[in-house]
Design a protein around this motif. Structure first.
Motif, PDB file in Angstrom:
ATOM      1  N   GLN A 111     -56.174 -21.010 -21.865  1.00  0.00           N
ATOM      2  CA  GLN A 111     -57.388 -20.754 -22.648  1.00  0.00           C
ATOM      3  C   GLN A 111     -57.048 -20.960 -24.119  1.00  0.00           C
ATOM      4  OE1 GLN A 111     -60.271 -19.772 -21.227  1.00  0.00           O
ATOM      5  NE2 GLN A 111     -59.515 -19.347 -19.175  1.00  0.00           N
ATOM      6  N   ILE A 112     -58.103 -21.091 -24.930  1.00  0.00           N
ATOM      7  CA  ILE A 112     -57.895 -21.120 -26.386  1.00  0.00           C
ATOM      8  C   ILE A 112     -58.378 -19.773 -26.935  1.00  0.00           C
ATOM      9  CG2 ILE A 112     -58.591 -22.236 -28.573  1.00  0.00           C
ATOM     10  CD1 ILE A 112     -56.834 -24.042 -26.792  1.00  0.00           C
ATOM     11  N   GLY A 113     -57.582 -19.158 -27.804  1.00  0.00           N
ATOM     12  CA  GLY A 113     -57.981 -17.858 -28.350  1.00  0.00           C
ATOM     13  C   GLY A 113     -57.268 -17.558 -29.658  1.00  0.00           C
TER      14      GLY A 113
ATOM     15  N   ILE B 241     -48.074 -16.680 -25.940  1.00  0.00           N
ATOM     16  CA  ILE B 241     -48.489 -17.548 -27.045  1.00  0.00           C
ATOM     17  C   ILE B 241     -47.262 -18.055 -27.791  1.00  0.00           C
ATOM     18  CG2 ILE B 241     -50.831 -16.699 -27.470  1.00  0.00           C
ATOM     19  CD1 ILE B 241     -49.540 -14.823 -29.599  1.00  0.00           C
ATOM     20  N   ASN B 242     -47.476 -19.113 -28.512  1.00  0.00           N
ATOM     21  CA  ASN B 242     -46.398 -19.739 -29.256  1.00  0.00           C
ATOM     22  C   ASN B 242     -46.940 -19.959 -30.665  1.00  0.00           C
ATOM     23  OD1 ASN B 242     -44.638 -21.582 -30.386  1.00  0.00           O
ATOM     24  ND2 ASN B 242     -44.878 -23.120 -28.774  1.00  0.00           N
TER      25      ASN B 242
ATOM     26  N   THR C 130     -62.890 -27.555 -26.954  1.00  0.00           N
ATOM     27  CA  THR C 130     -62.952 -26.296 -27.704  1.00  0.00           C
ATOM     28  C   THR C 130     -62.310 -26.457 -29.082  1.00  0.00           C
ATOM     29  OG1 THR C 130     -62.736 -25.158 -25.603  1.00  0.00           O
ATOM     30  CG2 THR C 130     -62.370 -23.815 -27.554  1.00  0.00           C
ATOM     31  N   LEU C 131     -61.212 -27.217 -29.128  1.00  0.00           N
ATOM     32  CA  LEU C 131     -60.499 -27.397 -30.406  1.00  0.00           C
ATOM     33  C   LEU C 131     -61.128 -28.501 -31.259  1.00  0.00           C
ATOM     34  CD1 LEU C 131     -56.886 -27.256 -28.915  1.00  0.00           C
ATOM     35  CD2 LEU C 131     -57.877 -25.560 -30.456  1.00  0.00           C
TER      36      LEU C 131
ATOM     37  N   LEU D  61     -55.082 -20.577 -30.723  1.00  0.00           N
ATOM     38  CA  LEU D  61     -53.782 -20.784 -30.068  1.00  0.00           C
ATOM     39  C   LEU D  61     -54.013 -21.090 -28.596  1.00  0.00           C
ATOM     40  CD1 LEU D  61     -51.725 -17.762 -31.438  1.00  0.00           C
ATOM     41  CD2 LEU D  61     -51.438 -20.158 -32.066  1.00  0.00           C
ATOM     42  N   LEU D  62     -52.995 -21.695 -27.970  1.00  0.00           N
ATOM     43  CA  LEU D  62     -53.059 -21.906 -26.520  1.00  0.00           C
ATOM     44  C   LEU D  62     -52.583 -20.620 -25.833  1.00  0.00           C
ATOM     45  CD1 LEU D  62     -53.504 -23.857 -24.104  1.00  0.00           C
ATOM     46  CD2 LEU D  62     -51.059 -24.373 -24.244  1.00  0.00           C
TER      47      LEU D  62
END
Ligand SMILES: Cc1cc2nc3c(=O)[nH]c(=O)nc-3n(C[C@H](O)[C@H](O)[C@H](O)COP(=O)(O)OP(=O)(O)OC[C@H]3O[C@@H](n4cnc5c(N)ncnc54)[C@H](O)[C@@H]3O)c2cc1C
Length: 375
Positions: free
Chosen positions: A130-132, A163-164, A38-39, A146-147
């Motif tokens: 997830q990635i979002g 999130i971070n 995805t990234l 973000l992760l």
């Protein structure tokens, strides 16, 4: 802490003991692979140990594009300080954007130490990743890709997405059995990057004299059928019903945490958020209410049968087959029906064999009474 590096790789800590890769990092590879795809970045496994080089191929077959390999006699046995030092050095050198660990005993020990040393965030015991994108309320700034670190929070009553934003790398531990084990692809090719990191004696404050491992009494993850009993079973004596039903189905017996706390069965049999996560072909929940923490460990089962005398029990929300009734009546009936069916099948087989013998009888009778006569 490293700078936010949106081009950074996704890493999985490839935990091994005595030259054997643990299941959890391999399970993590499929999720990590999809995050990396995805990234649009590489997926790397980080392998530490001594004479463990042959494990790199397996990691590539399970989805890694790259394996960072650090071998040293001083890394032969896991120790928090030495392993943390090596991984922190690698993080500072290569600046990954995500680092994932299995929530195993070593993973739970190592990840917080690395988070503290690298001044990075860490979410423990994630059940999904997830990635979002996220827009911060304060300045309306959009943070892309973000992760999303997803896990039950507040005693399991809510599912939180954590999130971070900037304390990178984004790090998480994931519990055993939460991600399905990927199928290895033996045609995959990857790169092995050998790293040399100096480890000093002061990085090894412990002297390991001997290792003892208590073998698990049951391997719930490998079971095709599971029969699980809850507090509704009533007593340790009555839990015999669960063992009997499990025995006649060739299933593994399991339990809710309440049943374990009541001493009905050993803790190795616990299914759920703080027990084992299972996804068998068939899960039979007997006298289990279906609290969210229990469902976290079994809702991915292919077929679920629930037996409960309360038609509103939450377990029925995830069950494919619902039996509303007293388990003390339902379970013995099931056992009888299964036994009768197997007796009928045995009889049917015996009758089929008899019929075959009957068909062959004239020939065999003829052959035995007239040994020289061919029929
Ligand atoms: C942080 C945290 C982590 C947790 N982790 C886990 C975990 O990993 N696994 C887990 O299971 N729980 C876990 N729990 C506990 C969880 O919240 C529930 O308390 C527990 O799952 C309840 O177990 P139970 O369904 O067996 O018992 P109960 O909730 O007491 O349910 C018993 C059920 O049996 C039914 N029943 C009673 N008598 C009969 C009968 N004669 N015939 C048919 N049905 C009958 C009742 O209707 C009821 O639905 C955790 C809790 C917390 C806070």
């Amino acid at each position: 802490m490293i700078d936010v590096n949106t081009k950074g790789e996704v890493w999985v800590f490839a935990e091994q003991h005595n030259g054997e890769l643990q299941d959890t990092p391999l399970e993590l590879m499929s999720k990590a692979r999809s995050l990396a795809d995805t990234l649009g970045v590489k997926l790397a496994a980080v392998l530490l140990g001594f004479e463990v080089g042959e494990l790199t191929t397996k990691l590539i077959h399970y989805g890694a594009d790259k394996v960072y390999l650090v071998e040293d006699p001083l890394l032969g046995t896991y120790q928090t300080n030495s392993y943390a030092k090596v991984i922190v050095d690698l993080i500072h050198k290569h600046k990954p954007q995500i680092v994932l660990y299995g929530a195993t005993i070593a993973g739970r020990d190592l990840a917080p130490r690395i988070a503290s040393a690298a001044k990075a965030g860490l979410t423990a015991d994630c059940t999904d990743l997830q990635i979002g994108d996220h827009k911060t309320v304060k300045d309306e700034k959009l943070h892309k890709n973000l992760l999303f670190q997803i896990r039950p929070a507040f005693g399991g009553n809510i599912i939180a997405t954590i999130i971070n934003l900037e304390r990178w790398p984004q790090m998480a531990t994931v519990r055993e059995g939460v991600m399905p084990m990927p199928e290895p692809d033996v045609t995959r090719q990857g790169k092995i990057v050998t790293e040399k990191i100096k480890i000093a004696q002061e990085d090894l404050p412990l002297e390991i004299l001997d290792e003892h491992q208590r073998p698990k009494k049951v391997d719930l993850k490998a079971a095709r059928i599971i029969v699980a009993g809850g507090a509704g079973v009533g007593s340790k004596d009555n839990f015999r019903l669960i063992w009997d039903l499990a025995n006649c189905l060739g299933a593994a017996p399991a339990a809710s945490r309440a049943a374990i706390d009541l001493g009905f069965i050993d803790r190795d049999h616990q299914v759920g958020q703080t027990g084992t996560t299972v996804r068998p072909s068939l899960y039979i929940a007997v006298g289990i209410s279906g609290a969210i923490q229990h469902q976290a460990g079994m809702s991915q089962s292919q077929k679920i049968i629930a037996i409960n005398n309360d038609s509103d029990a939450p377990i029925f929300q995830v069950a494919h087959y619902k039996i509303i009734g007293d388990l003390n009546e339902v379970v013995p009936k099931m056992i009888r029906a299964i036994k009768e069916k197997s007796i009928k099948e045995e009889n049917k087989q015996a009758n089929q064999i008899k019929a075959v013998i009957a068909r062959l009888a004239p020939a065999s009778a003829g052959a035995s009474s007239h040994p020289h006569k061919r029929v």
